[in-house]
Design an enzyme around this catalytic site. Structure first.
Site, PDB file in Angstrom:
ATOM      1  N   PHE A  87       0.832  -1.192   0.000  1.00 11.29           N
ATOM      2  CA  PHE A  87       0.000   0.000   0.000  1.00 11.29           C
ATOM      3  C   PHE A  87       0.870   1.246   0.000  1.00 11.29           C
ATOM      4  CE2 PHE A  87      -4.724   0.333   0.874  1.00 11.29           C
ATOM      5  CZ  PHE A  87      -5.047  -0.786   0.124  1.00 11.29           C
TER       6      PHE A  87
ATOM      7  N   GLN B 291      -8.596  13.890   4.430  1.00 10.68           N
ATOM      8  CA  GLN B 291      -7.904  13.166   3.367  1.00 10.68           C
ATOM      9  C   GLN B 291      -8.713  13.096   2.077  1.00 10.68           C
ATOM     10  OE1 GLN B 291      -6.900   8.670   3.601  1.00 10.68           O
ATOM     11  NE2 GLN B 291      -4.940   9.722   3.572  1.00 10.68           N
TER      12      GLN B 291
ATOM     13  N   HIS C 218      -8.697  11.086  -1.277  1.00 14.88           N
ATOM     14  CA  HIS C 218      -8.136   9.846  -1.838  1.00 14.88           C
ATOM     15  C   HIS C 218      -7.855  10.065  -3.322  1.00 14.88           C
ATOM     16  CE1 HIS C 218      -7.826   5.664  -3.080  1.00 14.88           C
ATOM     17  NE2 HIS C 218      -7.840   5.291  -1.809  1.00 14.88           N
TER      18      HIS C 218
ATOM     19  N   LEU D 171     -15.217   5.056  -4.385  1.00 15.96           N
ATOM     20  CA  LEU D 171     -13.802   4.719  -4.210  1.00 15.96           C
ATOM     21  C   LEU D 171     -13.346   3.609  -5.153  1.00 15.96           C
ATOM     22  CD1 LEU D 171     -11.283   5.225  -2.345  1.00 15.96           C
ATOM     23  CD2 LEU D 171     -11.941   3.117  -1.227  1.00 15.96           C
TER      24      LEU D 171
ATOM     25  N   GLU E 113      -7.098   1.716  -3.273  1.00 11.92           N
ATOM     26  CA  GLU E 113      -5.646   1.857  -3.456  1.00 11.92           C
ATOM     27  C   GLU E 113      -5.004   0.503  -3.793  1.00 11.92           C
ATOM     28  OE1 GLU E 113      -3.758   4.649  -0.815  1.00 11.92           O
ATOM     29  OE2 GLU E 113      -2.172   3.232  -0.363  1.00 11.92           O
TER      30      GLU E 113
ATOM     31  N   ARG F 220      -0.948   9.457   0.092  1.00 14.64           N
ATOM     32  CA  ARG F 220      -2.160   9.907  -0.607  1.00 14.64           C
ATOM     33  C   ARG F 220      -2.205  11.406  -0.864  1.00 14.64           C
ATOM     34  NH1 ARG F 220      -6.658   5.965   2.322  1.00 14.64           N
ATOM     35  NH2 ARG F 220      -6.034   4.129   1.123  1.00 14.64           N
TER      36      ARG F 220
ATOM     37  N   HIS G  60     -12.285  11.461   1.480  1.00 12.66           N
ATOM     38  CA  HIS G  60     -12.306  10.054   1.876  1.00 12.66           C
ATOM     39  C   HIS G  60     -12.284   9.811   3.380  1.00 12.66           C
ATOM     40  CE1 HIS G  60     -11.621   5.791   1.614  1.00 12.66           C
ATOM     41  NE2 HIS G  60     -10.410   5.860   2.136  1.00 12.66           N
TER      42      HIS G  60
ATOM     43  N   ARG H 136      -3.210  10.014   6.601  1.00  9.73           N
ATOM     44  CA  ARG H 136      -3.243   8.605   7.001  1.00  9.73           C
ATOM     45  C   ARG H 136      -2.718   7.720   5.884  1.00  9.73           C
ATOM     46  NH1 ARG H 136      -6.864   4.363   5.981  1.00  9.73           N
ATOM     47  NH2 ARG H 136      -8.500   5.692   5.120  1.00  9.73           N
TER      48      ARG H 136
HETATM   49  C1  LIG Z   1     -15.089   3.202   0.700  1.00  7.16           C
HETATM   50  C2  LIG Z   1     -14.112   3.086   1.831  1.00  7.16           C
HETATM   51  C3  LIG Z   1     -13.066   2.178   1.752  1.00  7.16           C
HETATM   52  C4  LIG Z   1     -12.135   2.094   2.794  1.00  7.16           C
HETATM   53  N1  LIG Z   1     -11.112   1.180   2.701  1.00  7.16           N
HETATM   54  C5  LIG Z   1     -10.238   1.053   3.726  1.00  7.16           C
HETATM   55  C6  LIG Z   1      -9.230   0.057   3.690  1.00  7.16           C
HETATM   56  O1  LIG Z   1      -9.117  -0.733   2.756  1.00  7.16           O
HETATM   57  N2  LIG Z   1      -8.379  -0.020   4.739  1.00  7.16           N
HETATM   58  C7  LIG Z   1      -8.472   0.823   5.811  1.00  7.16           C
HETATM   59  O2  LIG Z   1      -7.666   0.695   6.743  1.00  7.16           O
HETATM   60  N3  LIG Z   1      -9.442   1.755   5.878  1.00  7.16           N
HETATM   61  C8  LIG Z   1     -10.334   1.878   4.866  1.00  7.16           C
HETATM   62  N4  LIG Z   1     -11.321   2.831   4.946  1.00  7.16           N
HETATM   63  C9  LIG Z   1     -11.499   3.588   6.201  1.00  7.16           C
HETATM   64  C10 LIG Z   1     -12.147   2.690   7.244  1.00  7.16           C
HETATM   65  O3  LIG Z   1     -13.003   1.783   6.621  1.00  7.16           O
HETATM   66  C11 LIG Z   1     -12.959   3.482   8.265  1.00  7.16           C
HETATM   67  O4  LIG Z   1     -12.204   4.547   8.758  1.00  7.16           O
HETATM   68  C12 LIG Z   1     -13.336   2.575   9.447  1.00  7.16           C
HETATM   69  O5  LIG Z   1     -13.943   1.390   8.976  1.00  7.16           O
HETATM   70  C13 LIG Z   1     -14.261   3.297  10.403  1.00  7.16           C
HETATM   71  O6  LIG Z   1     -14.717   2.380  11.350  1.00  7.16           O
HETATM   72  P1  LIG Z   1     -15.505   2.859  12.644  1.00  7.16           P
HETATM   73  O7  LIG Z   1     -15.813   1.645  13.416  1.00  7.16           O
HETATM   74  O8  LIG Z   1     -14.771   3.950  13.284  1.00  7.16           O
HETATM   75  O9  LIG Z   1     -16.840   3.519  12.064  1.00  7.16           O
HETATM   76  P2  LIG Z   1     -18.006   2.971  11.120  1.00  7.16           P
HETATM   77  O10 LIG Z   1     -17.705   1.647  10.546  1.00  7.16           O
HETATM   78  O11 LIG Z   1     -18.316   4.074  10.183  1.00  7.16           O
HETATM   79  O12 LIG Z   1     -19.215   2.774  12.118  1.00  7.16           O
HETATM   80  C14 LIG Z   1     -19.888   3.850  12.721  1.00  7.16           C
HETATM   81  C15 LIG Z   1     -21.032   3.311  13.557  1.00  7.16           C
HETATM   82  O13 LIG Z   1     -21.598   4.366  14.320  1.00  7.16           O
HETATM   83  C16 LIG Z   1     -22.990   4.298  14.258  1.00  7.16           C
HETATM   84  N5  LIG Z   1     -23.531   5.651  14.497  1.00  7.16           N
HETATM   85  C17 LIG Z   1     -23.141   6.814  13.931  1.00  7.16           C
HETATM   86  N6  LIG Z   1     -23.861   7.844  14.421  1.00  7.16           N
HETATM   87  C18 LIG Z   1     -24.720   7.328  15.325  1.00  7.16           C
HETATM   88  C19 LIG Z   1     -25.727   7.870  16.168  1.00  7.16           C
HETATM   89  N7  LIG Z   1     -26.022   9.168  16.178  1.00  7.16           N
HETATM   90  N8  LIG Z   1     -26.424   7.025  16.967  1.00  7.16           N
HETATM   91  C20 LIG Z   1     -26.169   5.700  16.959  1.00  7.16           C
HETATM   92  N9  LIG Z   1     -25.229   5.127  16.183  1.00  7.16           N
HETATM   93  C21 LIG Z   1     -24.514   5.931  15.378  1.00  7.16           C
HETATM   94  C22 LIG Z   1     -23.288   3.737  12.884  1.00  7.16           C
HETATM   95  O14 LIG Z   1     -24.558   3.149  12.839  1.00  7.16           O
HETATM   96  C23 LIG Z   1     -22.168   2.705  12.755  1.00  7.16           C
HETATM   97  O15 LIG Z   1     -22.543   1.504  13.365  1.00  7.16           O
HETATM   98  C24 LIG Z   1     -12.266   2.927   3.922  1.00  7.16           C
HETATM   99  C25 LIG Z   1     -13.323   3.827   4.011  1.00  7.16           C
HETATM  100  C26 LIG Z   1     -14.220   3.922   2.967  1.00  7.16           C
HETATM  101  C27 LIG Z   1     -15.312   4.947   3.081  1.00  7.16           C
END
Ligand SMILES: Cc1cc2nc3c(=O)[nH]c(=O)nc-3n(C[C@H](O)[C@H](O)[C@H](O)COP(=O)(O)OP(=O)(O)OC[C@H]3O[C@@H](n4cnc5c(N)ncnc54)[C@H](O)[C@@H]3O)c2cc1C
Length: 567
Positions: free
Chosen positions: A114, A227, A229, A239, A242, A273, A337, A380
């Site tokens: 990566f 960020q 992307h 997206l 990468e 990035r 992103h 990042r």
């Molecule tokens: C398209 C895409 C591809 C990516 N690919 C990669 C990758 O290959 N490798 C990598 O390292 N990172 C990647 N990332 C980044 C990474 O996926 C995210 O930063 C990470 O998964 C975020 O996880 P999280 O648990 O913090 O939040 P999330 O998975 O976004 O979960 C947030 C949670 O909070 C809950 N929530 C939010 N607001 C409220 C509220 N008011 N009340 C109750 N619940 C709420 C939602 O329901 C959800 O369950 C990618 C991101 C995207 C968008």
């Protein structure tokens, strides 16, 4: 009223990892999520998760150094050391939980390379790594018997005598408001991508948790670091992972040149990035793009390989751009992103400082994209975010359980609930004479994307700030057409917009404060990094009256002194 030891807001990877860890330590835990857990944005992660495994001849210090360099020296090195050191055991734990990582020819876990890293240390499941991880994590949560409140929307945090004492949430299927008491609350609500339009993020990524913590008194840190992307699809901003470049795809301009050779002679397409996105935007601005885009060329990888390793990219190209990537280059451009900044925490997820250098709220924790432990600094590295969610989700879960074991439940007056009930009622009964939520949301997103993107300047950022403040006033008059209580998504969208406006203001204020260029924050009017004055974090505090209050905090440096950053 329901009572818990630890209440986790958010059921993405960070939230569920935190819940498992807290439960493991004997806490009574519940996870709340506004959508079903497996619909969280973690599900969309494609490319993979980083770890330096010693038995592969890799070294956590190399991973740490490259993360620090990627961050443009803004990441806190004590936190980065933890991330890099604990990565390996987390990958193995995920494997044991049941994540079926893709394997190499030798039958061992496969890796791909990566950006911003010299070595292939990204573990993956084809190009749906997040989905594979999230489903397994949900199975583990069910297996452990953690209570899951899905389709519950948290509207505010309850703070009693300066400590977090629970949350108020709407049960969406009935519309009923509940007060949930807890000894510790962990915010794991993910990112704020949709403050920008377009974005690679799901429509649910609206920065709710950042706004909840901010309004409760915790500072947001490094919010200016947004960020972009390098490879998002023309038009809808989807997206293109990468992993495509990691597996060998090139970037081409309108003349068919591999232009990255000029900007990053050594790492080329796999520079960090921010560097690649700026190079693309320069090509586009100087007339070597096509219709606001440059191209991602995968043809030489061969159809068989693409279908096996980059199947989603192949499908997305066909469905959304009518391009068969095995035969044609696909038009892409930089797109919003990820939010490097977020709710300020320490390395155990605490949203308060034991040494009192910054002010926060005891009893509140945060993890995942919502948090800013300060791993990613100004930029990042790809595949470090999934790692962040599991390492710091676990640490926050453990620490919250321990905190809860020493704290009594606080008495919370029912007036808290009544107050929140009144706020929702006022919103629902407001005469919707003015703008729609959708209109304000779009204007905000477009303005942010115009003025706080890859290149920024004073005038543009000031324009964006004026716009955000004007939209805030218009937001105060916005109405919700559906006055019902059951599954009132209009109400949810209105509440989300309030959170997004808080985030937009914090980003803009932070960006105006930082008078240099570093990582993703590149000012055309101040193009140099200035370590003498700006090797520090920007903290934004909410105030009841007037604009946010700004403070700064030194960067923690342990073993890697700032150097000129070249790729
Ligand atoms: C398209 C895409 C591809 C990516 N690919 C990669 C990758 O290959 N490798 C990598 O390292 N990172 C990647 N990332 C980044 C990474 O996926 C995210 O930063 C990470 O998964 C975020 O996880 P999280 O648990 O913090 O939040 P999330 O998975 O976004 O979960 C947030 C949670 O909070 C809950 N929530 C939010 N607001 C409220 C509220 N008011 N009340 C109750 N619940 C709420 C939602 O329901 C959800 O369950 C990618 C991101 C995207 C968008």
């Amino acid at each position: 009223m329901a009572d818990y030891d630890v209440l986790v807001v958010g059921a993405g990877l960070a939230g569920m990892r935190a819940a498992l860890a807290a439960q493991e330590r004997g806490a009574k835990v519940a996870v709340l999520s506004k959508v079903h857990p497996v619909r969280s944005h973690s599900n969309a992660a494609q490319g993979g998760i980083n770890a330096a495994l010693t038995d592969r001849g890799d070294d956590w210090q190399d991973h740490g150094y490259e993360t620090v360099k990627g961050s443009d020296y803004l990441g806190d090195q004590d936190a980065i050391e933890v991330l890099a050191q604990e990565a390996g055991r987390e990958i193995i734990a995920l494997e044991h939980m049941g994540v079926i990582f893709s394997r190499g020819e030798d039958g061992r876990l496969g890796t791909r390379r990566f950006g911003g890293q010299q070595r292939a240390r990204t573990f993956f499941v084809s190009d749906f790594t997040g989905q594979a991880m999230l489903h397994v994590m949900f199975e583990q949560v069910l297996r452990a018997g953690v209570e899951v409140l899905d389709e519950w929307f948290v509207t505010s945090l309850v703070v009693e005598e300066g400590r977090c004492a629970g949350v108020v949430a709407i049960e969406l299927r009935t519309g009923k408001l509940h007060l949930l008491r807890a000894k510790a609350v962990i915010i794991a609500t993910g990112g704020l991508g949709r403050v920008f339009e377009p974005s690679t993020n799901g429509l649910i990524c609206t920065g709710d948790g950042m706004s909840l913590a901010y309004r409760a008194g915790v500072p947001l840190m490094d919010m200016e670091m947004v960020q972009y992307h390098p490879t998002t699809l023309k038009g809808n901003g989807l997206l293109m992972t990468e992993a495509a470049r990691g597996e060998g795809a090139y970037l081409l301009n309108s003349k068919g040149e591999r232009f990255m050779e000029r900007y990053a002679p050594t790492m080329k397409e796999l520079a960090s990035r921010d560097v690649v996105s700026r190079a693309e935007q320069t090509e586009i601005n100087e007339g070597r793009g096509v219709d606001g885009c440059v191209f991602l060329d995968c043809r030489h990888l061969g159809k068989k390989f693409i279908l096996e390793r980059l199947h989603q990219v192949y499908e997305e190209g066909k469905a959304f751009a009518n391009v068969d990537i095995t035969e044609q280059p696909i038009p892409i451009r930089p797109g919003m992103h990820y939010q490097m900044g977020g709710i300020k925490t320490d390395v155990d997820g605490r949203c308060w400082d034991m040494k009192k250098r910054w002010r926060g709220v005891p009893g509140l924790f945060a993890a995942g994209e919502a948090a800013c432990v300060s791993l990613h600094g100004g930029n990042r590295l790809g595949a470090n975010s999934l790692l962040d969610t599991v390492v710091f989700g676990r640490r926050a879960g453990h620490c919250a359980a321990e905190y809860a074991s020493q704290e009594p439940l606080k008495t919370v007056s029912q007036a808290r609930l009544a107050h929140e009930e009144e706020r929702i009622h006022a919103l629902l009964s407001r005469n919707s004479s003015g703008d729609s939520v959708a209109k304000i949301r779009l204007e905000m997103g477009q303005s942010m994307n115009e003025h706080l993107a890859v290149f920024r300047n004073q005038e543009g950022m000031e324009t964006a700030l004026r716009k955000v403040r004007e939209l805030r006033q218009r937001y105060d008059r916005v109405g919700v057409r559906d006055r019902g209580r059951i599954f009132n998504m209009g109400l949810v969208f209105a509440l989300e917009l309030g959170a997004m406006l808080d985030c937009a203001e914090a980003i803009t204020v932070g960006a105006l404060e930082r008078k240099e260029s570093r990582g993703a924050h590149f000012r055309t009017d101040m193009p140099e990094r200035d370590d003498e004055h700006w090797l520090k974090h920007v903290l934004v505090y909410h105030t009841l009256e007037g604009p946010p209050r700004i403070d700064t905090l030194p960067v923690t440096i342990t073993r890697w002194q700032p150097q000129k950053r070249v790729y």
